[in-house]
Scaffold this active site. Sequence first.
Site, PDB file in Angstrom:
ATOM      1  N   LYS A   1       0.849   3.824   4.146  1.00  0.00           N
ATOM      2  CA  LYS A   1       1.294   3.489   5.514  1.00  0.00           C
ATOM      3  C   LYS A   1       2.679   4.100   5.731  1.00  0.00           C
ATOM      4  CE  LYS A   1      -1.565  -0.662   5.931  1.00  0.00           C
ATOM      5  NZ  LYS A   1      -1.970  -1.236   4.646  1.00  0.00           N
TER       6      LYS A   1
ATOM      7  N   THR B   1       0.866  -1.178   0.000  1.00  0.00           N
ATOM      8  CA  THR B   1       0.000   0.000   0.000  1.00  0.00           C
ATOM      9  C   THR B   1       0.903   1.228   0.000  1.00  0.00           C
ATOM     10  OG1 THR B   1      -0.167  -0.176   2.393  1.00  0.00           O
ATOM     11  CG2 THR B   1      -2.013  -1.037   1.115  1.00  0.00           C
TER      12      THR B   1
ATOM     13  N   ARG C   1      -3.903   7.079  -0.118  1.00  0.00           N
ATOM     14  CA  ARG C   1      -4.415   5.711   0.026  1.00  0.00           C
ATOM     15  C   ARG C   1      -4.410   5.047  -1.343  1.00  0.00           C
ATOM     16  NH1 ARG C   1      -6.045   5.921   5.081  1.00  0.00           N
ATOM     17  NH2 ARG C   1      -6.424   3.693   5.106  1.00  0.00           N
TER      18      ARG C   1
END
Length: 421
Positions: free
Chosen positions: A232, A229, A238
């Site tokens: 993070k 991802t 996102r």
Amino acid sequence: MDTNRELLAKNDPDLYAALVGEEARQSSGVELIPSENYTYPEVLAALGSIFTNKYSEGYPGRRYYGGQEYTDVIENLARERACAVFRSEHANVQPLSGSPMNQAAYFAFLDPGDTVLAMDLSHGGHLTHGAPVSHMGTVFNFVRYKTDPDNEGKIDFDEVRKMAIESKPKIVLCGYTSYPRDYDYAEFKKIADEVGALTMADVSHIGGLIAGDAMANPMDFGFDLMTTTTHKSLRGPRGGMILCKKEHAKKIDKSVFPGLQGGPHMNTVAAVAYTLKEAATDQFKQYAKKCLTNSKTLAKTLVEEGGVLVTGGTDNHMMVLNTVESANIAIDGKEAEKVLDEVAITTNKQIIPDDPNPPLRPSGIRIGTPAATARGMGEAEMVQLGQWIMDTLRNREDASYLAKRKAEVEKFCQGFPVPGI
Ligand code: DSN
């Protein structure tokens, strides 16, 4: 002329009030959920840009709609930067987030019913690594290895090899959302080669730490594919991305689009491109290293204060505190999360290996350092936070103590402005 933000305030005061409330919450409290972070102001600018207006099905130079001269530029930048940062031969930057990213990776190589060898959910694996409640768990056959929490969370590779020989997986998968240790990627690769399986690493949690050269990179061990991802430890918007060897590029791209998704979110792709520019800097390398030193310091403080950590410590940016067994606490993770929320310290309830308690009332909480580190907090602050966490859990019945602690945490936060607000 009104700015976009002023227009929002004027035309939807209810929504605007929630935005302002969330800004105040993020600024005045300490964010310790390991999968969360504060992104860059430039990322917020790209996300809020007119790239969101554009449909761009396909890939640079091969799109299904006209008007792609600038979307091609940003997607090429994102792909080239991803390959450079992760030392990968190919990158697909279109996955909308982590779960679709892993789904696209599986469907590129597997038929329904095929076997994947992956990490057990309660030992740190992710829902998409075959938890029965995930659709992936019903489409594919996941066989799941465990760790030894009493031996620093080590993985018994003889056992993994035995499982691989017995189950003949098409993919050997390593990756985690709540495992506080590092992996021996060479061992996973050896086992996969022995049984003729592909190697896949889901490094969603540690993508930024790998990009910043603070943790080992599975691509350096010859892995076939790696998913991460982007929001993070990487500090981006996102989203998700799939890195792979050149020989797998066509299958991966076809699986993401048209296999699984429609139009990519080009505002996010632009934001990912910027994130990767940051990730290539020395400053980001220092950030990644600091996430790890902060994590070790926080873990050590929790233990000194009587905390019991799953696996006994941490090699990455996170730790799991067993709240049921920690000295003078003996509450479940749901209650611990709630008490810490009351003093503006945000963590999340967390199952522990083979947890006897249910997922909504598990035996621990998960704590991590990427967001606090992005705010400029260092080891002195980690010691302070570790002491506050344990002290708060011990004094949870005392309302005046909680009110005093909350005020203290909020004052402490004023010294560490949130990027982007
Ligand atoms: N929700 C993410 C996490 O917190 O680790 C994983 O999907």
